[in-house]
Structures are given as C-alpha cells and as structure tokens.
Scaffold this active site. Structure first.
Site, PDB file in Angstrom:
ATOM      1  N   ASP A 144      42.425  50.466  38.336  1.00  0.00           N
ATOM      2  CA  ASP A 144      43.861  50.316  38.139  1.00  0.00           C
ATOM      3  C   ASP A 144      44.145  50.023  36.670  1.00  0.00           C
ATOM      4  O   ASP A 144      43.340  49.389  35.982  1.00  0.00           O
ATOM      5  CB  ASP A 144      44.409  49.168  38.996  1.00  0.00           C
ATOM      6  CG  ASP A 144      44.656  49.588  40.429  1.00  0.00           C
ATOM      7  OD1 ASP A 144      44.868  50.785  40.672  1.00  0.00           O
ATOM      8  OD2 ASP A 144      44.627  48.717  41.315  1.00  0.00           O
ATOM      9  N   ARG A 155      44.951  59.109  38.383  1.00  0.00           N
ATOM     10  CA  ARG A 155      46.172  58.805  39.135  1.00  0.00           C
ATOM     11  C   ARG A 155      47.317  58.615  38.144  1.00  0.00           C
ATOM     12  O   ARG A 155      47.245  57.762  37.255  1.00  0.00           O
ATOM     13  CB  ARG A 155      45.984  57.529  39.955  1.00  0.00           C
ATOM     14  CG  ARG A 155      47.243  57.093  40.736  1.00  0.00           C
ATOM     15  CD  ARG A 155      47.097  55.665  41.258  1.00  0.00           C
ATOM     16  NE  ARG A 155      45.960  55.524  42.151  1.00  0.00           N
ATOM     17  CZ  ARG A 155      45.290  54.388  42.344  1.00  0.00           C
ATOM     18  NH1 ARG A 155      45.632  53.286  41.679  1.00  0.00           N
ATOM     19  NH2 ARG A 155      44.273  54.338  43.170  1.00  0.00           N
TER      20      ARG A 155
END
Length: 307
Positions: free
Chosen positions: A134, A184
C-alpha cells in the site's frame, strides 16, 4: 472542505479518542471492516470467492511505534497466509501491506520494513499468492519504491499502489509499467499539500485517466481501483483500446461499497478484487472512507443520531 477536515482528523489522536468513544461507531465501522480477527477475514474471502470475486486482505494498522509491534503485524500476515493456503483460499486472495505498519517510520525503519515485508513475501510465495505494498502519504513514497525495487529482485510479482492526486504519479506510472509489474491505481486518500498534489477533484480525475492510459499501454498488470463509474468506464475503454483481455488487468473496490457493481463486473467476466480490511486498529482507515464520499458521512451521522 469536509474531506480535508476528515483526512486531517484521521491522523489526530484527539479526534481518534472522540470518535472511538461513541458506542455506535463500531456498528458503522462494520460496514467497511470485515471484523477484528483472522477468522473474520477468512470468512469474508470464502464468501467473496463463492460469488466469483477475489480479495486482498489488509491487517489494519499504521504508524507503528516500536519494533515489537511491527514484528507482531508481520507475524499476523505470515499466519494469515498460512491459513489461506491451508483452507484452499490462496487462489482467491492476496494481502495488502502498509510499510508503516512494518516499522518504516522507526529509526532504521526502511531496512526494518524491508526485512518484515520480505518475510511476508516468503509466506505468500509458499502459499501461492501475492503481496501488494500500500502507498501512504507523499513523504513515504520514495522509501516505499526503494523497498519495492529490492523485493522485486526476489519476488517480481510484488504489487505497488500509485495515487493520481500526486503530481509525480504520471512519471511513476511510466517508470513502473514494465512486464510483470502489478500496479494498483487509486485517486489517493491522504491530505496532501498543493506543492505535491492536485487539490481539485476534476484535476485528480483527469490525472487518473492519464495514468490509466499509461498503465494500459504498458506491459504491466494494471489494477483499476475506483468506485467512480466514470473512472471504471475509462479503465474499460483504455483496456479495449490497447487490446487487453480479462486476464491481464483487474478492477478493485473496497469491502462494503458498491457490492452490486462488484457482482455485476464478476458476472460480466471481469476480474474484480475486493479490498478487505480487518483488525482492531480501524480508526485511520474508517476516517479516510468517510472523507471519500459524503454519503458515508451521512450514513455515520444518521447512525449516531438514531442510537
């Protein structure tokens, strides 16, 4: 602007104490968080798999304050990956990891986070699945990308997240759109200054579409993470324009948000992955979800008023 206030509150100890003290908050949090333990996470993956959906699991926690805490989160991920393997769910789920949870902000934190992340990646490789790092606020990006580069030497499938709100992201997309690179793309969920980030929603959206074009034109594996119908349409259009098939990119949405659209995408043959957070340290994640959509704030306030 309300979203800016909520994003700042997500890092405020005073706001944390106030929000978590409201008894009804936990009931609202359950909309966005699968549960407090691994059993809840596993149950969520099993339910999603039965509906043709994939998952990425996030053990909630960030801004770790000591090495022992970071080691505990590392061990939780290793254990979770073992359970996914044992229960035949590794083909339907990967894990998402915040390096701040693994000690990135501590003295010598980049090496500590790298070592902890490597252990998680080893467990993922043994289970037959993957890991995505992340991305957090802009001050951590260079460190995170350095860790990513080292990890990919041994685990080329490690994914990363890029945020279209940041001015630098289009170049980061160009740099990372190589074969095997899993990226992502999100809009961004942190309060960032104008010196490094677009402040207007239209600018963030336009940047997202430009980044989509770069990623879809590249040789990597784009992961279109958005609940915005316009961005989803743009992702589909860019995929078609560059001759992509369902197996070389995917769409992602958050647990508890637009479940009907998640199911429609899966039914249409698209690869849809659901971001499934779990754990007791839910405050920061919860506040960022409130900041993203006014409807989420209204949902929370109705619950508080009606308690």
């Amino acid at each position: 602007m309300l979203s800016s206030v909520l994003l700042k509150a997500s890092r405020s100890p005073v706001a944390r104490r106030a929000v978590t003290a409201i008894p009804v908050t936990r009931k609202v949090v359950d909309r966005f968080v699968a549960g407090e333990d691994q059993a809840a996470a596993i149950a969520a993956v099993r339910a999603l798999k039965a509906q043709g959906l994939f998952a990425t699991l996030d053990h909630l926690g960030e801004d770790t304050t000591d090495a022992a805490q970071a080691a505990g989160i590392r061990d939780s991920y290793v254990s979770l990956l073992g359970r996914l393997r044992a229960e035949g769910l590794a083909d339907a789920a990967e894990v998402s990891v915040k390096l701040s949870a693994l000690g990135q902000a501590l003295p010598g934190g980049e090496q500590l986070a790298l070592d902890n992340a490597r252990a998680v990646c080893e467990a993922a490789a043994a289970a037959g699945t993957t890991v995505t790092l992340d991305m957090e606020d802009h001050t951590t990006i260079d460190s995170t990308l350095r860790v990513l580069k080292v990890l990919r030497e041994e685990f080329p499938w490690v994914g990363a997240v890029l945020q279209s709100m940041l001015h630098r992201t289009e170049q980061d997309c160009r740099d990372l759109a190589y074969r095997g690179s899993r990226i992502r793309l999100v809009k961004g969920a942190y309060a960032e200054p104008a010196s490094v980030a677009h402040q207007d929603k239209a600018e963030v959206d336009a940047a997202y579409e430009r980044c989509l074009e770069i990623l879809m034109a590249g040789d990597g594996y784009p992961m279109v993470a958005s609940h915005d119908s316009r961005m989803i349409r743009a992702g589909r259009a860019a995929a078609r324009a560059h001759g992509r098939s369902a197996g070389d990119h995917e769409f992602q949405m958050l647990f508890g948000i637009r479940q009907d659209e998640q199911l429609k995408a899966a039914a249409a043959g698209e690869r849809m992955r659901v971001y499934v957070p779990f754990g007791t340290d839910w405050y920061g994640y919860f506040m960022r979800r409130l900041a993203e959509r006014p409807a989420n704030v209204a949902f929370f306030l109705r619950a508080v008023v009606g308690r």
